[in-house]
Design a protein around this motif. Structure first.
Motif, PDB file in Angstrom:
ATOM      1  N   THR A  13       0.834  -1.205   0.000  1.00  0.00           N
ATOM      2  CA  THR A  13       0.000   0.000   0.000  1.00  0.00           C
ATOM      3  C   THR A  13       0.864   1.248   0.000  1.00  0.00           C
ATOM      4  OG1 THR A  13      -1.672  -1.200   1.256  1.00  0.00           O
ATOM      5  CG2 THR A  13      -1.851   1.201   1.203  1.00  0.00           C
ATOM      6  N   CYS A  15       2.029   4.747   0.911  1.00  0.00           N
ATOM      7  CA  CYS A  15       1.933   5.750   1.954  1.00  0.00           C
ATOM      8  C   CYS A  15       2.647   6.998   1.444  1.00  0.00           C
ATOM      9  CB  CYS A  15       2.588   5.249   3.238  1.00  0.00           C
ATOM     10  SG  CYS A  15       2.633   6.446   4.593  1.00  0.00           S
ATOM     11  N   ASP A  30      -2.425   7.652   4.512  1.00  0.00           N
ATOM     12  CA  ASP A  30      -2.553   6.190   4.489  1.00  0.00           C
ATOM     13  C   ASP A  30      -1.324   5.436   5.010  1.00  0.00           C
ATOM     14  OD1 ASP A  30      -5.075   6.545   3.498  1.00  0.00           O
ATOM     15  OD2 ASP A  30      -4.674   5.729   1.507  1.00  0.00           O
ATOM     16  N   GLY A  32      -0.261   2.430   6.275  1.00  0.00           N
ATOM     17  CA  GLY A  32      -0.853   1.107   6.387  1.00  0.00           C
ATOM     18  C   GLY A  32       0.036   0.084   7.056  1.00  0.00           C
ATOM     19  N   LEU A  55      -6.796   9.733   5.819  1.00  0.00           N
ATOM     20  CA  LEU A  55      -7.029   8.375   5.343  1.00  0.00           C
ATOM     21  C   LEU A  55      -8.029   8.362   4.205  1.00  0.00           C
ATOM     22  CD1 LEU A  55      -7.326   6.870   8.910  1.00  0.00           C
ATOM     23  CD2 LEU A  55      -5.356   6.633   7.373  1.00  0.00           C
ATOM     24  N   THR A  56      -7.678   7.683   3.108  1.00  0.00           N
ATOM     25  CA  THR A  56      -8.588   7.589   1.971  1.00  0.00           C
ATOM     26  C   THR A  56      -9.734   6.631   2.244  1.00  0.00           C
ATOM     27  OG1 THR A  56      -7.289   5.839   0.894  1.00  0.00           O
ATOM     28  CG2 THR A  56      -6.766   8.128   0.321  1.00  0.00           C
ATOM     29  N   HIS A  62      -4.549   0.188   4.743  1.00  0.00           N
ATOM     30  CA  HIS A  62      -4.338   1.640   4.686  1.00  0.00           C
ATOM     31  C   HIS A  62      -4.268   2.285   6.065  1.00  0.00           C
ATOM     32  CE1 HIS A  62      -5.009   2.381   0.265  1.00  0.00           C
ATOM     33  NE2 HIS A  62      -5.393   1.118   0.396  1.00  0.00           N
ATOM     34  N   GLY A 160      -6.636   7.007  -3.445  1.00  0.00           N
ATOM     35  CA  GLY A 160      -6.886   5.826  -2.630  1.00  0.00           C
ATOM     36  C   GLY A 160      -7.085   4.608  -3.507  1.00  0.00           C
ATOM     37  N   GLY A 201      -3.610   4.316  -4.248  1.00  0.00           N
ATOM     38  CA  GLY A 201      -3.315   3.530  -3.066  1.00  0.00           C
ATOM     39  C   GLY A 201      -2.398   2.354  -3.326  1.00  0.00           C
TER      40      GLY A 201
END
Length: 228
Positions: A13, A15, A30, A32, A55-56, A62, A160, A201
């Motif tokens: 993911t 970030c 994000d 995660g 945060l998406t 995430h 995201g 994302g």
């Protein structure tokens, strides 16, 4: 502007740390699974001071490092209210157990300070502006963050798991809805300029123009007319 991004954890993911420049305040997007160490490395490398986590959506890949990252820097986390429960109950969000070995590496729960996102909000954080768009389909509380074009930087969309390079987010988990996701793509993404850089994302960056031309999920799709 400075954007430092890295893929983290078992799901790769992305970030992101976003700041006006090195040595200034930043926003973390994000953090995660297993992202905390990468966040700390980027903060040291670029001499950044975080002021918020945004945060998406609420899926564990995430949000798994939200508690340690927020706790280490005493900053709030922003999330849409429809996904807030996922921070404390990630298995419910996935519709199944995510596995005991993996669970042992996660910090489940909310940070001390949680703020809720709303559609159309404008977040002013770290000297930057993030336009929030509610974009359900992958989850009920999915959002995107859009940064306006600046003198030296094109418009940027942190999408995201709504839009990827060549694909879109999955909709087979609880709260997912394919028709709703297509509506979000049409409403949130298609009206943007082709030059808009999309930071997703997962996977590599792309542009709205590239996806409009080549993404099979966007073929034949029109942006909604203004006023509708």
């Amino acid at each position: 502007m400075l954007i430092a991004g890295f893929p983290a954890g078992a799901w790769g993911t992305n970030c992101y740390l976003v700041a006006p420049a090195a040595g200034e305040e930043c926003v973390i997007i994000d953090p995660g699974h297993q992202a905390a160490a990468g966040v700390e490395e980027a903060l040291r490398k670029h001499r950044l001071k975080p002021v918020a986590v945004v945060l998406t959506h609420g899926h564990i890949d995430h949000v798994a490092s939200v508690v340690p990252v927020c706790g280490a820097h005493d900053v709030p986390a922003w999330i849409h209210p429809e996904d807030r429960y996922m921070m404390s109950d990630p298995e419910k969000a996935l519709g199944r157990s995510i596995g005991m070995p993996l669970m042992g590496e996660l910090t489940i729960g909310e940070p001390d300070d949680v703020k809720e996102l709303s559609d159309g909000a404008l977040l002013k954080l770290a000297g930057l502006e993030f336009g929030v768009a509610h974009a359900p389909g992958h989850t009920k509380g999915s959002v995107t963050f859009r940064m306006p074009e600046a003198a030296d930087v094109p418009q940027i969309l942190f999408s995201g798991d709504l839009l990827f390079a060549g694909s879109v987010g999955r909709t087979d988990l609880p709260g997912g809805d394919h028709a709703e996701l297509l509506q979000s793509l049409a409403r949130v993404c298609l009206p943007l300029d082709d030059s808009t850089v999309v930071l997703s994302g997962h996977g590599p960056q792309t542009t709205i123009g590239r996806e409009r031309a080549s993404n099979p999920y966007l073929h034949g799709m029109d942006a909604p007319r203004r006023g509708m």
